[in-house]
Design an enzyme around this catalytic site. Sequence first.
Site, short mmCIF file in Angstrom:
data_model
loop_
_atom_site.label_atom_id
_atom_site.label_comp_id
_atom_site.label_asym_id
_atom_site.label_seq_id
_atom_site.Cartn_x
_atom_site.Cartn_y
_atom_site.Cartn_z
N ASP A 174 3.73 -0.37 3.62
CA ASP A 174 2.29 0.38 4.00
C ASP A 174 2.71 0.90 5.54
OD1 ASP A 174 0.01 1.36 3.86
OD2 ASP A 174 -1.13 -0.36 4.49
N ASP B 214 1.55 7.47 2.38
CA ASP B 214 1.91 6.11 3.46
C ASP B 214 2.32 5.16 2.89
OD1 ASP B 214 -0.77 5.83 2.59
OD2 ASP B 214 -1.39 5.30 4.58
N GLU B 215 2.52 4.82 1.54
CA GLU B 215 2.76 3.69 0.96
C GLU B 215 3.52 3.82 -0.27
OE1 GLU B 215 -0.29 1.35 -1.22
OE2 GLU B 215 -1.47 2.94 -1.24
#
Length: 417
Positions: free
Chosen positions: A9, A124-125
């Site tokens: 993350d 974003d992950e």
Amino acid sequence: MPRYIAHLDMDAFYASVELLRYPELRGRPVVIGGGRRHQPEVLADGTRRFAVLRDYAGRGVITTATYEARALGVHSGMGLMKAAALAPDAVLLPTDFDAYRHYSRLFKAAVAEVAPVIEDRGIDEIYIDLTDVPGAQEAVGHDPMGGVRAVALAIKNNVKRATGLSCSIGVTPNKLLSKLCSDLDKPDGLTLLRPGDLATRLWPLPARRINGIGPKANEKLLGLGIRTIGELAAADPAWLVQHFGARYGAWLHEAAHGRDERPVVTYSEPVSMSRETTFERDLHARHDRELLGGIFTRLCEQVAADLTRKGYVGKTIGIKLRFDDFKTVTRDHTLDHPTADAQAIRQAAGQCLKRVDLKRRLRLLGVRVGSLRKAGEAPPLPPARTLRPAPLAAQEPAPAYTLPLFEEAPEQETGPR
């Protein structure tokens, strides 16, 4: 052979990208979520003047915030006006999704250089299967997880070199636990869950920390006297099924005990692509026709660009409207043939608008394209004149007022007939 699944993350991703652009803001509370009018102003001496929350007026919401802003009680999804009361001196920056997508591609490519089995979970992950990465199964000294720790550190270093950004990683036997662990030591964290760590590290945490326990389920658990993951693990499975149903009750029991057999899925086809925007103020279909028309066209162009960039076309064109009373309305229109053309999308979305009563002011507008397929698999596109509105449902009343501006203007014929 142990199974090693990682969840990566990025730390305060949007805000961290902005700090690369504006390094003078490091260490200050910064909120992302403003509009174009909140672009920093370059002064005569070359320095920049930034907007601050105390001067904000509108109904926008926070996309993300730096950890300094979060320490003041500000968080994602909070209204900017409410955040201004908590952190009036926090810097307000506009969102720049093109930049965020660019850095998203960079960090994922950096991870793939070390561990190529990746499940993309958003901008974003990601999940990463480290089980078969060379060196991951090796012990280092008396540490049986020393090898996988070294691999995870190599991933973090690669991401840092490629982007200048930090990330947090959780490494456990499965996706559920890794998602939970990646959040334990933020920012720039690395958390490895060893055998026997479940009871000491995770069971004391609130049950809501488990991904899949939402606000309603957590409220019900609290009402039943269950606050922590450990208390949930100790609950009788039959009792959980009695209160939450067979499927969800059984899942709660398994999740509390850290059991999750889902594989890392390296690819899945998207179902739809969409763009939407929430207005700074409520807009009226008649009085704000020009502004709404421009926004509508831009959303259609953005969706078309997304489809083209990713190589998809779609047949189902939809709109989403949210009014000033927070009522949300959606309408869909299915074309005869799939498309990624902005003009065709706009024309079909305009047909959807004819089926909506637009007397109330609007606070949100969105455009969606569904029923996707790969562009190369689609039949040839038909002429634009074959587009026609879907029939109204029998129970659907005719709208009292529509927005003519959203409709396509008739094509101009040129040359001899």
